[in-house]
Motif scaffolding. Structure first.
Motif, PDB file in Angstrom:
ATOM      1  N   ALA A  62     120.979  73.401  57.159  1.00 17.47           N
ATOM      2  CA  ALA A  62     119.815  72.733  57.745  1.00 17.47           C
ATOM      3  C   ALA A  62     119.966  71.238  57.469  1.00 17.47           C
ATOM      4  O   ALA A  62     120.592  70.834  56.483  1.00 17.47           O
ATOM      5  CB  ALA A  62     118.546  73.258  57.086  1.00 17.47           C
ATOM      6  N   ASP A  63     119.363  70.421  58.327  1.00 19.92           N
ATOM      7  CA  ASP A  63     119.407  68.978  58.069  1.00 19.92           C
ATOM      8  C   ASP A  63     118.430  68.600  56.961  1.00 19.92           C
ATOM      9  O   ASP A  63     118.682  67.699  56.173  1.00 19.92           O
ATOM     10  CB  ASP A  63     119.052  68.212  59.349  1.00 19.92           C
ATOM     11  N   TYR A  64     117.269  69.277  56.959  1.00 20.97           N
ATOM     12  CA  TYR A  64     116.237  69.018  55.952  1.00 20.97           C
ATOM     13  C   TYR A  64     115.726  70.348  55.420  1.00 20.97           C
ATOM     14  O   TYR A  64     115.735  71.356  56.128  1.00 20.97           O
ATOM     15  CB  TYR A  64     115.008  68.318  56.578  1.00 20.97           C
ATOM     16  N   LEU A  65     115.222  70.329  54.187  1.00 25.90           N
ATOM     17  CA  LEU A  65     114.365  71.411  53.731  1.00 25.90           C
ATOM     18  C   LEU A  65     112.940  70.887  53.759  1.00 25.90           C
ATOM     19  O   LEU A  65     112.713  69.671  53.608  1.00 25.90           O
ATOM     20  CB  LEU A  65     114.749  71.895  52.327  1.00 25.90           C
ATOM     21  N   TYR A 132     118.461  66.426  46.145  1.00 24.88           N
ATOM     22  CA  TYR A 132     118.581  65.080  46.707  1.00 24.88           C
ATOM     23  C   TYR A 132     120.067  64.777  46.931  1.00 24.88           C
ATOM     24  O   TYR A 132     120.893  64.992  46.046  1.00 24.88           O
ATOM     25  CB  TYR A 132     117.953  64.045  45.757  1.00 24.88           C
ATOM     26  N   GLY A 133     120.389  64.314  48.121  1.00 25.94           N
ATOM     27  CA  GLY A 133     121.786  63.999  48.412  1.00 25.94           C
ATOM     28  C   GLY A 133     122.538  65.147  49.056  1.00 25.94           C
ATOM     29  O   GLY A 133     123.571  64.951  49.675  1.00 25.94           O
ATOM     30  N   GLN A 134     122.019  66.374  48.885  1.00 26.57           N
ATOM     31  CA  GLN A 134     122.693  67.538  49.492  1.00 26.57           C
ATOM     32  C   GLN A 134     122.121  67.852  50.861  1.00 26.57           C
ATOM     33  O   GLN A 134     122.777  68.439  51.714  1.00 26.57           O
ATOM     34  CB  GLN A 134     122.424  68.787  48.641  1.00 26.57           C
ATOM     35  N   ILE A 135     120.841  67.526  51.051  1.00 31.02           N
ATOM     36  CA  ILE A 135     120.103  67.901  52.253  1.00 31.02           C
ATOM     37  C   ILE A 135     118.905  66.938  52.342  1.00 31.02           C
ATOM     38  O   ILE A 135     118.435  66.439  51.308  1.00 31.02           O
ATOM     39  CB  ILE A 135     119.634  69.387  52.130  1.00 31.02           C
ATOM     40  N   SER A 165     116.535  57.137  52.654  1.00 32.99           N
ATOM     41  CA  SER A 165     116.797  57.467  54.069  1.00 32.99           C
ATOM     42  C   SER A 165     116.826  58.968  54.340  1.00 32.99           C
ATOM     43  O   SER A 165     116.710  59.379  55.488  1.00 32.99           O
ATOM     44  CB  SER A 165     118.096  56.811  54.535  1.00 32.99           C
ATOM     45  N   SER A 166     116.973  59.778  53.288  1.00 27.04           N
ATOM     46  CA  SER A 166     116.996  61.232  53.537  1.00 27.04           C
ATOM     47  C   SER A 166     115.670  61.888  53.147  1.00 27.04           C
ATOM     48  O   SER A 166     115.587  63.106  53.016  1.00 27.04           O
ATOM     49  CB  SER A 166     118.148  61.880  52.759  1.00 27.04           C
ATOM     50  N   ILE A 167     114.638  61.076  52.957  1.00 26.57           N
ATOM     51  CA  ILE A 167     113.340  61.630  52.520  1.00 26.57           C
ATOM     52  C   ILE A 167     112.245  61.248  53.511  1.00 26.57           C
ATOM     53  O   ILE A 167     112.162  60.106  53.965  1.00 26.57           O
ATOM     54  CB  ILE A 167     112.959  61.106  51.115  1.00 26.57           C
ATOM     55  N   ILE A 168     111.407  62.219  53.848  1.00 28.43           N
ATOM     56  CA  ILE A 168     110.202  61.977  54.654  1.00 28.43           C
ATOM     57  C   ILE A 168     109.042  62.628  53.893  1.00 28.43           C
ATOM     58  O   ILE A 168     109.168  63.745  53.390  1.00 28.43           O
ATOM     59  CB  ILE A 168     110.297  62.640  56.052  1.00 28.43           C
ATOM     60  N   ILE A 169     107.924  61.913  53.817  1.00 28.75           N
ATOM     61  CA  ILE A 169     106.706  62.501  53.234  1.00 28.75           C
ATOM     62  C   ILE A 169     105.750  62.789  54.388  1.00 28.75           C
ATOM     63  O   ILE A 169     105.572  61.929  55.264  1.00 28.75           O
ATOM     64  CB  ILE A 169     105.997  61.528  52.257  1.00 28.75           C
ATOM     65  N   GLN A 170     105.132  63.958  54.401  1.00 33.26           N
ATOM     66  CA  GLN A 170     104.193  64.257  55.482  1.00 33.26           C
ATOM     67  C   GLN A 170     102.937  64.928  54.930  1.00 33.26           C
ATOM     68  O   GLN A 170     102.928  65.481  53.829  1.00 33.26           O
ATOM     69  CB  GLN A 170     104.838  65.137  56.550  1.00 33.26           C
ATOM     70  N   SER A 171     101.867  64.874  55.742  1.00 34.42           N
ATOM     71  CA  SER A 171     100.618  65.538  55.364  1.00 34.42           C
ATOM     72  C   SER A 171      99.700  65.641  56.579  1.00 34.42           C
ATOM     73  O   SER A 171      99.823  64.863  57.529  1.00 34.42           O
ATOM     74  CB  SER A 171      99.902  64.741  54.262  1.00 34.42           C
ATOM     75  N   PHE A 172      98.792  66.609  56.508  1.00 36.00           N
ATOM     76  CA  PHE A 172      97.719  66.663  57.502  1.00 36.00           C
ATOM     77  C   PHE A 172      96.708  65.548  57.229  1.00 36.00           C
ATOM     78  O   PHE A 172      95.884  65.235  58.078  1.00 36.00           O
ATOM     79  CB  PHE A 172      96.989  68.021  57.444  1.00 36.00           C
TER      80      PHE A 172
END
Ligand code: G3P
Ligand code: CA
Length: 277
Positions: A62-65, A132-135, A165-172
């Motif tokens: 997967a690109d992200y978990l 971190y760094g793996q996905i 660059s490999s991290i996104i934070i999300q929330s409702f």
């Protein structure tokens, strides 16, 4: 053995081979222009939001978990979907009422299957240290209004890493994401849109895309026009679904940027999106 019995056995054998062969090959929802996100880890294969599910997401490339974060009684960032531990562990009660040490005593794998019995809850810190760094990491703050200071804690933890660059934070919770953006503008944030609020006005989209890089929808509550409206404002769209078997084809039809799925081995009419390793 009679000739026709042999014939039927050969047919059954061929079908089984096809079936199991197919499942072995169904290892990645793939499209060159679309990001694949393992929802709560590869949660069709391992207990959601556990180390096993995240390891499986890496294995399936997967690109992200995706993971969900809460705060324990002693202020630790713990990974779990629900506010309560009842559904996914052998315990009962709210995460916020237990210390991390107490939470670690519960079994977060056994309810998924015996092979996972004894698996413990992990923290965001442990997740970062291992993955971190793996996905890529898509980190969802679950009901952040319940946990005063959770945004500051996440930012302090992430600041231990140099490259976001490999991290996104999300929330409702859009205000929580606005706060993360203010505290750490270098990190991309995403807004999850509730199905009940999925008709997003132009004014609201203008506001949300002024700080959020992603506007993410349940696939059943978005359409091509909405995706276009986000793209016009420079945003990206991920879609998720736990149930919609047309997730992949709808995602392609709507022109979204990523799919958040359990990586299940759904039977699909679209083998083009499944690649063989
Ligand atoms: O990433 C989107 C999705 O995780 C939102 O729904 O309930 O699975 O956290 P939920
Ligand atoms: Ca989630």
């Amino acid at each position: 053995m009679k000739k026709h019995n042999l014939f039927y056995m050969a047919i059954v054998g061929a079908c089984m081979l096809l079936l199991f062969g197919y499942n072995d090959q169904t290892i990645r929802v793939h499209s060159p222009n679309m990001v694949s996100v393992a929802h709560r880890g590869a949660s069709s294969f391992a207990p959601e939001n556990t180390r096993s599910a995240f390891q499986k997401a890496v294995e399936l490339r997967a690109d992200y978990l995706e993971c969900d974060v809460h705060l324990s009684k002693d202020g630790e960032l713990v990974i779990m979907h629900d506010e309560k531990i009842d559904r996914t562990t052998n315990g009962s009660g709210y995460i916020k009422d237990y210390t991390l040490a107490e939470l670690k005593e519960f079994d977060a794998g056994g309810s998924f299957g015996d092979a996972f019995r004894g698996e413990s809850i992990i923290t965001l810190n442990e997740l970062l240290e291992e993955f971190y760094g793996q996905i890529g990491l898509l980190i969802e703050l679950k009901n952040p209004q319940l946990y005063t200071g959770i945004e500051e804690k996440i930012v302090a933890l992430l600041k231990e890493y140099n490259d976001f660059s490999s991290i996104i934070i999300q929330s409702f919770d859009a205000e929580s994401m606005r706060k993360i953006h203010t505290l750490l503008p270098e990190i991309e944030v995403g807004i999850l849109i509730r199905p009940s609020e999925s008709i997003v006005s132009a004014k609201r989209l203008d506001d949300l895309t002024s700080f959020a890089s992603y506007i993410n929808f349940n696939v059943s509550f978005v359409n091509k026009k909405m995706v276009k409206n986000v793209h016009k404002r420079g945003g990206k769209v991920f879609v998720w679904s736990k149930k919609d078997k047309m997730l992949v084809s709808k995602a392609h039809k709507f022109g979204v940027d990523g799919i958040i799925s359990d990586f299940s081995t759904w039977p699909t009419n679209e083998p083009i999106y499944l690649v063989q390793e």
